[in-house]
Design a protein around this motif. Structure first.
Motif, PDB file in Angstrom:
ATOM      1  N   LEU A   6      -1.233  52.773  90.648  1.00 40.14           N
ATOM      2  CA  LEU A   6      -0.017  52.780  91.457  1.00 40.14           C
ATOM      3  C   LEU A   6      -0.292  53.352  92.842  1.00 40.14           C
ATOM      4  CD1 LEU A   6       3.103  52.206  91.340  1.00 40.14           C
ATOM      5  CD2 LEU A   6       3.314  54.665  91.101  1.00 40.14           C
ATOM      6  N   LEU A   7      -1.059  54.419  92.913  1.00 43.02           N
ATOM      7  CA  LEU A   7      -1.362  55.021  94.216  1.00 43.02           C
ATOM      8  C   LEU A   7      -2.207  54.080  95.076  1.00 43.02           C
ATOM      9  CD1 LEU A   7      -1.896  58.772  93.292  1.00 43.02           C
ATOM     10  CD2 LEU A   7       0.090  57.698  94.368  1.00 43.02           C
ATOM     11  N   GLU A   8      -3.025  53.231  94.450  1.00 41.50           N
ATOM     12  CA  GLU A   8      -3.778  52.240  95.224  1.00 41.50           C
ATOM     13  C   GLU A   8      -2.839  51.243  95.878  1.00 41.50           C
ATOM     14  OE1 GLU A   8      -6.818  50.480  92.806  1.00 41.50           O
ATOM     15  OE2 GLU A   8      -7.804  52.402  92.480  1.00 41.50           O
ATOM     16  N   LEU A   9      -1.725  50.953  95.240  1.00 40.46           N
ATOM     17  CA  LEU A   9      -0.743  50.048  95.828  1.00 40.46           C
ATOM     18  C   LEU A   9       0.026  50.716  96.961  1.00 40.46           C
ATOM     19  CD1 LEU A   9       0.738  48.443  92.599  1.00 40.46           C
ATOM     20  CD2 LEU A   9      -0.859  47.398  94.214  1.00 40.46           C
ATOM     21  N   VAL A  10       0.227  52.017  96.874  1.00 39.18           N
ATOM     22  CA  VAL A  10       0.995  52.741  97.886  1.00 39.18           C
ATOM     23  C   VAL A  10       0.159  53.009  99.131  1.00 39.18           C
ATOM     24  CG1 VAL A  10       2.223  54.886  98.394  1.00 39.18           C
ATOM     25  CG2 VAL A  10       2.468  53.826  96.161  1.00 39.18           C
ATOM     26  N   LYS A  11      -1.080  53.439  98.918  1.00 43.03           N
ATOM     27  CA  LYS A  11      -1.941  53.802 100.046  1.00 43.03           C
ATOM     28  C   LYS A  11      -2.605  52.549 100.593  1.00 43.03           C
ATOM     29  CE  LYS A  11      -4.352  56.931  97.864  1.00 43.03           C
ATOM     30  NZ  LYS A  11      -5.268  58.031  97.597  1.00 43.03           N
TER      31      LYS A  11
END
Length: 71
Positions: A6-11
């Protein structure tokens, strides 16, 4: 979905983000499943790395919550 994904999608600067987005977009009916811990872990991780990130994170969390509910 785990917190790291999920953090890869946000950053936007994550190298794996575009491939993950393409994989999710290429699925006819993506159903993203995660535990309730994702919300806590993702917010904590995002605040540690990039404090202005939670608004975008909240939109993705809503997508995860709605993806299997027909929303």
């Amino acid at each position: 979905m785990d917190t790291s994904a999920l953090l890869e999608l946000v950053k936007d600067d994550e190298a794996e983000g575009p491939a993950l987005r393409a994989d999710i977009a290429g699925t006819a009916e993506p159903c993203l499943v995660s535990s309730a811990l994702l919300t806590v872990e993702a917010r904590r991780g995002m605040l540690r790395v990039r404090p202005p990130g939670p608004p975008k994170l909240d939109l993705l969390l809503a997508d995860v919550a709605a993806s299997c509910a027909g929303g």
